[in-house]
Design a protein around this motif. Sequence first.
Motif, short mmCIF file in Angstrom:
data_model
loop_
_atom_site.label_atom_id
_atom_site.label_comp_id
_atom_site.label_asym_id
_atom_site.label_seq_id
_atom_site.Cartn_x
_atom_site.Cartn_y
_atom_site.Cartn_z
N LEU C 41 0.84 -1.21 0.00
CA LEU C 41 0.00 0.00 0.00
C LEU C 41 0.87 1.25 0.00
O LEU C 41 1.88 1.33 0.70
N ILE C 43 0.15 5.07 1.04
CA ILE C 43 -0.90 5.80 1.76
C ILE C 43 -0.50 7.25 1.96
O ILE C 43 0.62 7.55 2.42
N ASP C 46 -3.95 9.40 5.03
CA ASP C 46 -4.97 8.41 5.40
C ASP C 46 -5.74 7.84 4.20
O ASP C 46 -6.73 7.14 4.38
N THR C 47 -5.28 8.17 3.04
CA THR C 47 -5.95 7.66 1.85
C THR C 47 -5.02 6.73 1.09
O THR C 47 -3.81 6.99 0.96
N ILE C 48 -5.60 5.66 0.59
CA ILE C 48 -4.79 4.69 -0.16
C ILE C 48 -4.64 5.20 -1.58
O ILE C 48 -5.61 5.26 -2.33
N SER C 76 -10.30 5.66 1.96
CA SER C 76 -9.60 5.94 3.21
C SER C 76 -9.20 4.61 3.84
O SER C 76 -9.77 3.56 3.51
N VAL C 77 -8.22 4.69 4.69
CA VAL C 77 -7.75 3.47 5.35
C VAL C 77 -8.91 2.80 6.10
O VAL C 77 -9.07 1.59 6.05
N GLU C 78 -9.71 3.62 6.76
CA GLU C 78 -10.82 3.03 7.51
C GLU C 78 -11.83 2.32 6.60
O GLU C 78 -12.33 1.25 6.92
N ILE C 114 -2.73 -3.03 6.00
CA ILE C 114 -3.11 -1.84 6.77
C ILE C 114 -2.59 -1.95 8.21
O ILE C 114 -2.11 -0.99 8.81
N TYR C 117 0.91 -0.94 8.20
CA TYR C 117 0.96 0.53 8.14
C TYR C 117 0.68 1.12 9.53
O TYR C 117 1.41 2.01 10.01
N ILE C 125 -6.40 1.89 14.32
CA ILE C 125 -7.35 2.08 13.21
C ILE C 125 -8.67 1.42 13.55
O ILE C 125 -8.71 0.27 14.01
#
Lengths: 387, 387, 148, 148
Positions: C41, C43, C46-48, C76-78, C114, C117, C125
């Motif tokens: 990833l 990133i 907070d955005t992939i 977003s990661v979430e 993630i 990360y 997260i």
Amino acid sequence: MNKRIYLDYSATTPMKKEVLDEMMPYFSEKYGNPSSIYSFGREAKQAIDVARDRLAKAVGASSKEIFFTGGGSEADNWAIKGIAYANRNKGNHIITSKIEHHAVLHVCEYLEKDGFEVTYLDVDEYGMIDLEQLKEAITDKTILITIMYVNNEIGTIQPIKEIGKIAKEKGVYFHTDAVQALGNIPIDIKELDVDIMNFSAHKIYGPKGVGGIYIRKGVKIHPFIHGGAQERKRRAGTENVPGIVGFGKAAELATQNLDSHIAHVKRLRDKLIEGIQNNIDYVRLNGHPTERHPGNVNFCFEFIEGESLLLSLDMVGIAGSSGSACTSGSLDPSHVLMAIGLTHEIAHGSLRLTIGDFTKEEDIDYVVEHLITIVDRLRQMSPLYEG
Amino acid sequence: MNKRIYLDYSATTPMKKEVLDEMMPYFSEKYGNPSSIYSFGREAKQAIDVARDRLAKAVGASSKEIFFTGGGSEADNWAIKGIAYANRNKGNHIITSKIEHHAVLHVCEYLEKDGFEVTYLDVDEYGMIDLEQLKEAITDKTILITIMYVNNEIGTIQPIKEIGKIAKEKGVYFHTDAVQALGNIPIDIKELDVDIMNFSAHKIYGPKGVGGIYIRKGVKIHPFIHGGAQERKRRAGTENVPGIVGFGKAAELATQNLDSHIAHVKRLRDKLIEGIQNNIDYVRLNGHPTERHPGNVNFCFEFIEGESLLLSLDMVGIAGSSGSACTSGSLDPSHVLMAIGLTHEIAHGSLRLTIGDFTKEEDIDYVVEHLITIVDRLRQMSPLYEG
Amino acid sequence: MYSEKVMDHFTNPRNVGEIENADGVGQVGNAKCGDIMKMYLKIEDDTIVDVKFKTFGCGSAIATSSIATEMIIGKSVEEAVGLTNRAVVEALDGLPTQKIHCSVLAEQAVKAAIYDYAQKNNLVIKGLENYKPVDDVHDHHDHDEDEE
Amino acid sequence: MYSEKVMDHFTNPRNVGEIENADGVGQVGNAKCGDIMKMYLKIEDDTIVDVKFKTFGCGSAIATSSIATEMIIGKSVEEAVGLTNRAVVEALDGLPTQKIHCSVLAEQAVKAAIYDYAQKNNLVIKGLENYKPVDDVHDHHDHDEDEE
Ligand SMILES: Cc1ncc(COP(=O)(O)O)c(C=O)c1O
Ligand SMILES: Cc1ncc(COP(=O)(O)O)c(C=O)c1O
Ligand code: FES
Ligand code: FES
């Protein structure tokens, strides 16, 4: 997709025209029941007799010792269960090998749940059993040895003659699954101490759903399918007349053409093996270098997985098969590849290409060419491959 | 001999053209192994799925409950042995009737030698079992009731719905051999408390050597042919693709045409029955007057013997069958004729003529006419007949 | 056997490769079981912003990896943590029953990357609080068979 | 199944019927077993001058009766006693294994009729000294099957 290169002859074969031609009249014209007394039932009966003679001749047996079944698997089940239950009073021990077809292994496992004991012989890296290990495995409870003639995955040919001698010496019945042998190596039962041998029509350009079994006169065996008096009371059920007729014809053709068939597939097989070995790294030829089915090619390609290899080949019109776990939906890769000592990782990347009568020289060139690209592409995608 | 009047549809049927047409591509073109991953293996797999749906629809089952076999007899053997051995811990008692097909009776006899107990229910003079006798026969060891839907010799239709209710109430599995029922009476499994039901393609204008079995979801049964993972691991062996395709088509046709088929054969059946009764003395109609296979005619002709009757009919082109001992090479005449209470003398002189889709009105006239002469001629020759 | 979507992603897998200095890397499965997925990833905020994968495995393992990368790029990661194997299967127009676990593998590969990360950046997260990296999520190969 | 010879004798059986005031009559078999043969002899000067039969039975029962009558007409009584089932089978160009017993029946029917003649006339006939009339020689229906 227009191109179609079929390299899965050990899985099944197209029916030859001569075979289909011979079957045709028995579907809708000479449809009489062979057990009946009226004239065209007798026609059907005679057609079965001819087929029986042809199969008998193809394997050097007497017609009285040949029976037809609904396929190779049925015949395996019959042979093993039939002998096991008929000779239970003599003993409960069966010897087989780790690389048998599932139609043998799963029957053995079933019998184990019913009080039988089964020894699964090891094989060496080429897939050969060890005759000494076999001898040692025989006890006074042993009633049956069942070892296949030619392995369907890696093509290894077992020393059937020697096994038969040992079995005979010890007074133990010997069954061999010759489904992959018929039509690919010469078979002469007269020369072998085999008590039961079975065959399947669709592996030799005959119809699917028809098998055959040789049962030496005097062998103590139960019937497997009970019912009507067909097949001299050994195998009940209205005979698949067209299927049996087709099998007979296919067996006749297979023996008539045996030498040229073997020469043809062997030449292409060796060309394919060389093509792969000379052009692709990290490959391993599975099976025996010489004691081998003339049309069998089986390789492991490291770092890639068999199903994705097959799919990729299919997309360029090539039909093969794999011992990969992912194709079968089972946890482990092929039991045969495990038995010859491959690691899981490597066994996952296996590819079987089997050559037959309709394979052409240029097919092999096409396959090698595409294999090079496909293997490279999949390896580039693999986290295991370090370019 | 040019004339050919086939009146042995209960023994086997000619394949219909639509059936053969549908099978043809799967012999030499779409010959791929259905278990394989490449595209034309998948073609074959899809063809099998279609066939399965068709058969399922024909009998009111879900496709997941339908499996293909190598014939009706295999399916009978599977049903009975499969249930018996899988439920041995619950009990060892099986109930059947005296007029079952040999594919049921001989399996039961085999099981008797292996520690099972079998009750063979009587039938009345029409071939009907007695529901009260059935109820009384059930013990807490009973694991299976196997009673055929329609009898193959005398055509009697059993009260399957009522039997199913009794079985369900008592928590006993119920198998019915519906080989003669399919295509001859409406079958709706949803309406019946049947756990296992089996069929055979060649009785409904489909190919020989293919059968089918319905196994209700949840039924505890062992596989019969062990091996590869075909038929969702229930029945091993490379699928007889053309055969299965043909069976599917035949099942579809049979249900589509069921009403007209029944009307056609029933009309000719009744004409033949009347023709015989009105023109020949000393005859007896076997089977039930109304609860009867629509195409079944079964008579005993006193003072003469069945085989010579059949031979004589054959010489004028008429194909029928007989429950005579002399045709089967066994000591006793048909067990079915004995079970309905016939004496040996009379049972020897039985003749079964079964009518099908290709039977024509004038065929019946021809048959009656010749029967009159033949029966008279044989009676003149008989030391039992006092003119 | 496979849907057109699966075959498309198998034949032309998106985002194959590696990312140098990836912000998160996750690997799941093992060679013994016949499938390994490795996901990289990139990133930002907070955005992939980029994803790459390498997969050793069957057709559907490759296709699920490929589509999973597409499904999380730009998320977003979430959001990406919320990717379920179900969503992957649906996006592929279905998978054969015995191949469903490949989609689980794809879900787990995303989570593993993630998680990596998060570990590197000391982040907690949402949705990954209870996550434990596993070596082999291959609880393997369900069968489409009945009781025998 | 049957030879042409058998079919010929089945279709056009020779000498069907009865002889009134026959010099010897023999009946063997029984209806329970599905076959009865009855044979009538006319004998002059120790020679069989006429034979008739009636048979209830299968095709080969009828054919064997028929050919047996042909084989003994014109023969001396002693010669006729020597008729074996083997000879009958051979004369018919063979019979299926499970039908051999029909030929035994024919042999026995001839013997029974001659025995009757001998009894009536107080004769001792060579070859029949130890003959005992039997009701049912049908030790029935051998099978062409192997051990199972
Ligand atoms: C009632 C019944 N059951 C079973 C069978 C056996 O079917 P198959 O000949 O397909 O083995 C038949 C026909 O022979 C039958 O009539
Ligand atoms: C060695 C071997 N035995 C048995 C079989 C089973 O034969 P069939 O598919 O006809 O049941 C096969 C092929 O599937 C085989 O290769
Ligand atoms: S009379 Fe029974 S077989 Fe000839
Ligand atoms: S990797 Fe094993 S089934 Fe997909």
